[in-house]
Every structure is written in C-alpha cells, then in structure tokens.
Design an enzyme around this catalytic site. Structure first.
Site, PDB file in Angstrom:
ATOM      1  CB  ALA A 327      -0.922  -0.007   1.210  1.00  0.00           C
ATOM      2  N   GLY A 329       2.123   5.069   0.801  1.00  0.00           N
ATOM      3  CA  GLY A 329       2.084   5.830   2.044  1.00  0.00           C
ATOM      4  C   GLY A 329       3.167   5.400   3.008  1.00  0.00           C
ATOM      5  CE  LYS A 331       7.505  -0.316   2.804  1.00  0.00           C
ATOM      6  NZ  LYS A 331       8.673  -1.203   2.552  1.00  0.00           N
ATOM      7  CG  LEU A 333       6.785   1.805  13.655  1.00  0.00           C
ATOM      8  CD1 LEU A 333       7.049   2.446  15.016  1.00  0.00           C
ATOM      9  CD2 LEU A 333       8.086   1.602  12.894  1.00  0.00           C
ATOM     10  CG  ASP A 383     -16.811  -3.576  10.601  1.00  0.00           C
ATOM     11  OD1 ASP A 383     -16.210  -4.033  11.595  1.00  0.00           O
ATOM     12  OD2 ASP A 383     -17.754  -4.171  10.045  1.00  0.00           O
TER      13      ASP A 383
END
Length: 603
Positions: A327, A329, A331, A333, A383
């Site tokens: 994905a 953006g 990362k 932790l 959710d």
C-alpha cells in the site's frame, strides 16, 4: 464435473444436516430476540442496556458455531465422518432449506461449522457452499399475522400529512411524541425544500420497512417514495426529545445521507428481519451502489457480509489482471498493509516483530481490533473483516510484496502449489490517508479535513476511545468526506488514561531540552504536547486553531472522562446536526420544548 452421489444413502448425513440447521435456527432466533429487546430498551431510554445488547450480539454467532461443532463431535464424532458422506450432508442440508426464510444465512452457518471440522483441502463446492444453492428471490413470510417486509401507503386517498402520521403511529412506540403534528409539518417542509412542488403521479406511494432500525439513541424509519419513474429514498430518525417524550429528529432524503448511516464506519443496526434477503433487496433499491456484503453487515449479519465479501473478492480476481502491491504511504511499525489497486480495500497483517518504541504483542493487537469491533464506532472507526487461511494466486502478487511478506510476516504465510496462503489478516475499506489529503488538498479541502479530524477525535473521546497515535497518517477520508480512524494498535479506553497538564519547566535547561523533564506513566496523556505534531503546516495550523483551539486543552479531555465516569452517554448523530428540525426550523418549536435541548446537543 459434479461429484455428488446419485443416491442419498447415509442416515448420519441427514442427521448431521438436521443438527446443523437446528443450531442455525437457534442462532437466528437469538438474533431476532435481540432486535425485539432493542425496542424495549429504546422506549425506556436504557442506553447502557442497548450498548450491552449490541456487544453481546456480535459474539453470539461464534458462540453458536462453537456449540454446534462440539455437539457434532460428541454425537457423531464429526472429525472422523467419512469424506464421502460430507457431500450427502450438504445435499440433505439443501433439501432442508427449500422453504427456509433465511437460506443464505443458513448456508453461511453451514460453512462456518464445516470449516471448523474439515481440512482446507475440502473447502470446495462439493463440501461447502462456495456458491449459494438456494435462491433468495421473492421470499416472503406468509404465516398468519406475520409482518410483511414492507408496507405500502397511498397518500392520494388521505393526504400526505395523514399518511406520514399513520406511518409513524403504526410502529406503536410507547412513549408519546412531544408534538407529532409539528414534526410531520417539518417533514412536509423538508420535502418541499428538497424537491419543490411535484405532481403526484398515478402510482404515487410510500413503502416503509416494517421494522425500525435501532442504534445508539436513535430508531430509524426507512423507506422509499415511488412517484412516476422516480424512487426517492428516505430515513426518519426518532429520538427522545427529553425524558418520556419522542420526536422525529429530521428526515434524510438523499442517497448519500443514507449511505453514511449504513456505512462501514458505524456500528451494526439492531433490526428484526424474518426474511433478511428481502430487507437487503429493499435497501439496495434505495442505495443501488452499495454492495450486498456491506448491507448485510450493517444490519448485524456480519458473517453473511463477510462471506459475500469473500465471494466478491474471488469474482473480482477472476475478472481482473492487476497485482497486489504494498500500500502506498508511510509504512507502519506494527502492520504490513497491501492492496489491489482495482479493488477498493486494503489487507492488513500483524508483523512478526515490532521495532522500538513499540511494546506490544500479536495477541494484544488482536484484542484491540476486537475492542473496536464490539465498541460503538460512531461513524468514526473503520470496521474490519477478519479472515484466516486466505489463498491468493502467487501470479497476482507483486515481487516486492512477496519479499516484504517473507521479511515481515514469515509465520503467517505458507506456499501451497500456485497459491500463497495467508493464515490471518484484516481487510478494511481503502481510504485516502488524511496526511496525503491535507498535503495535496486545496485550502477548502484542508479546512474540511482539519475540521473533520477534530470532530472525529472529540467524538471518539466522548465515546471513551483514546486513539493513542493521533498522527494524520492514522486517519483516512471516506468517499463521503468523513474522517475515520483506522490504526488501532495503541487504542485505549479514555477512562483508563490519566489526563495531565505539562508541568512548568524547572529551569532553562528543562525548557531547552528535547526530552520530558517530568515523569510519564504508561497511561498518562498530555494533550498540550500534540500541537507540534499536528500544526507543522501553516495552512493546517490556521484552520485547526480556527475550528479546534480547545483541542490541546487538557480540560476538554478531562471533562469527557469525568462524564464517562459518571455514566453519562453523549448524543451522537449519524447526520449533520444542522439537519435536525429543531435547528433547521426553530420557528416551529415553542419555548421549553425540544428546541433548546437540541441546540445544546448540537453545540
């Protein structure tokens, strides 16, 4: 090729099928009883009771599945049933469902039970319901005195105002309305404001679902207006104006407003449905872009929603060719996140190891996700769908993603032929990360994002949720412009936190130090220290201080904690408070009625 037997010769096959269905019927009876109890709790303003009921119902399904598996093990030694018998069990089960009113949910229950007993190698359509077997079209409850799925009203014969009043009174809520005539007049005015004067076609009618939708402190009437070839959705929230009296709070007349109250960031409704597929079909007619999986989930049938979502994923994979990628953006932790660009969801896996300063465990993180699942999400927390043993085609995984999986989550992956089996993951709706939204947005978008962020955090702490890590990257912006929190590994109950002010520095050295000069306990929070992390961009700072100058004042946080400790539950609205009749049409409200209460609640 069909491997099913020509003859059903196994008595144990029928007995096992009947036992599973009896256990499903028990589950669904308990599910409906919860919705009936919700009406009583709503009428008595027992908000803590409604919260308890919603929490208990979420875990009820897994409890019933576990009980059924234990019964099958005790009665039939299920793990050792011959594999040739399982296709017969499924066929017997299909036969038992031919006149059932919740066949799709019963099929999902069958899958849940069988997947606890059978090995993954048998997760195919011969043994479980990979595809539905029983149609849910045109199912209706034809028992004497049974409620229809929806009722039809024809305003042409008695007038719209009288019809609207009859719609409301047919639900037979016990507390009286403060002024139902006033509220109906507000609905009439809102309809006129939205649509203007429209000619009534010969087919002019109103369809209203027969059960109310309960959530938080609100009961919703949901329906549609048919006029000519137009289908106009609507929802009417009913709330307690004050102790012992009800009021129609507003009317929602736009599809995007209904999609928000049925969104993935809200808790599940409590609604009594004898034929759930008919309710879902009705709701899809007024929210046509909403997936069936999301609608089943929003009405409390989250396992059915989860089942349908997985089928949607498999269908999408068979009709697409792009690859799963890491994905975009920053990362995390704790979580490894990947996505399929053509599919609007993200896949999240808990890493095997966490670098400092993270001090947590896989079990603790899973507990946090369960906490969110069971908590009131208020439209401010995404959710999650939790899956185990998910097989993805290796050819569809980007090489960089495979290397990242092998590096960060080796304990959770397993190669099996041409597939990579993921032992555990969470799936969430993909959103625009708030940090990117603010970084790339126009001035108006920045103002909207900042205002929404502050509102989201304030609503979360009022609901006893302290987000923990409140950096913008941990929040997302939905398709409808709502800011939603989605990083749960540091989440805590606000009532477990110690809200503290930063002590004044003892000397110049303290003031110049980059480290705290005061002790910090594990549950201490210092709202004053959030400003440097949130206000670095001058454009963000300007709008933040204009809308949420009190955000960094510890008193705001302490006041919310104190109210929670006193047992108070604040009012939350799944729609803009400005839409409330008491604020939209104040001239219709006399002094001393709900108007003043409404203004205070929206302040």
């Amino acid at each position: 090729m069909n491997h099913f037997p020509k003859l059903l010769s196994s008595q144990i096959g029928f007995d096992v099928a009947q036992t599973i269905l009896e256990n499903f019927d028990r589950h669904y009876r308990i599910f409906r009883e919860a919705a009936v109890e919700a009406k009583d709790l709503f009428e008595r303003s027992d908000w803590h009771g409604l919260q308890r009921l919603a929490r208990e119902r979420i875990t009820s399904y897994d409890d019933r599945v576990r009980e059924c598996v234990e019964l099958l093990e005790d009665e039939y030694d299920a793990e050792n049933i011959d594999h040739d018998v399982w296709p017969q069990i499924k066929l017997h089960y299909i036969g038992l469902l031919t006149s059932h009113r919740q066949p799709e949910c019963a099929e999902t229950f069958f899958n849940s039970v069988c997947c606890k007993i059978l090995h993954r190698a048998y997760f195919n359509n011969d043994f479980i319901f990979v595809r539905p077997a029983i149609s849910t079209e045109y199912i209706e409850n034809d028992e004497p005195a049974a409620k229809p799925t929806y009722r039809a009203y024809y305003p042409g014969s008695e007038g719209l105002a009288a019809t609207l009043e009859r719609i409301v009174t047919n639900f037979q809520l016990n507390p009286p309305f403060e002024d139902l005539e006033r509220d109906i007049a507000c609905i009439m005015q809102a309809i006129h404001d939205e649509f203007g004067a429209f000619d009534e076609a010969v087919n002019f009618q109103i369809h209203v679902l027969s059960s109310l939708f309960y959530r938080n402190k609100t009961a919703y009437i949901v329906g549609r207006i048919i006029n000519g070839d137009r289908v106009l959705p609507f929802a009417v929230p009913i709330r307690h104006a004050r102790a012992g009296v009800l009021a129609l709070d507003t009317v929602l007349l736009r599809r995007d407003q209904l999609k928000i109250i049925f969104s993935f960031s809200h808790s599940y409704f409590l609604v009594d449905m004898n034929v759930p597929s008919a309710y879902v079909q009705f709701l899809r007619s007024i929210m046509p872009g909403k997936p069936k999986a999301e609608i089943y989930t929003s009405v409390g049938l989250q396992k059915q929603g989860k089942n349908l979502f997985y089928r949607d994923l498999l269908h999408h994979l068979s009709h697409s060719s792009d690859r799963f990628i890491i994905a975009p953006g920053i990362k995390g932790l704790v979580m490894l996140v990947f996505t399929l660009p053509s599919f609007p969801y993200v896949f999240k896996m808990i890493k095997d190891h966490f670098p400092p300063p993270k001090e947590t465990t896989r079990e603790q993180i899973m507990d946090k996700y369960l906490l969110v699942k069971r908590h009131d999400r208020l439209g401010r927390m995404a959710d999650t769908l939790e899956y185990s043993s998910v097989a993805l085609p290796l050819a569809r995984l980007d090489d960089a993603l495979v290397r990242e999986l092998e590096k960060e989550v080796p304990s959770l992956i397993e190669y099996e032929g041409d597939s990579l089996v993921i032992k555990h993951l969470y799936i969430e709706r993909r959103m625009v990360p708030l940090n990117l939204y603010l970084q790339n947005g126009s001035d108006a978008e920045i103002e909207h994002g900042v205002r929404e962020y502050g509102n989201a955090v304030k609503e979360l702490i009022q609901a006893n949720i302290f987000p923990g890590d409140m950096l913008y990257k941990n929040f997302g912006v939905t398709r409808h412009g709502r800011v939603v929190f989605y990083d749960y590994d540091e989440i805590e109950y606000l009532t477990d936190c110690n809200v503290r002010r930063v002590p004044p520095p003892r000397n110049d050295e303290d003031e110049m130090s980059g480290e705290p000069w005061y002790t910090v306990g594990p549950h201490d929070i210092f709202p004053e220290t959030y400003a440097p992390f949130l206000l670095g961009d001058p454009r963000v700072r300007e709008h933040f201080l204009a809308h949420h100058a009190d955000f960094f004042d510890p008193q705001l946080w302490q006041d919310s904690k104190d109210r929670l400790l006193r047992g108070e539950l604040p009012d939350f609205f799944a729609y803009e408070p400005a839409l409330r009749f008491c604020l939209r049409y104040p001239e219709r409200f006399a002094p001393g009625d709900a108007a003043e209460d409404g203004k205070r609640a929206a302040a």
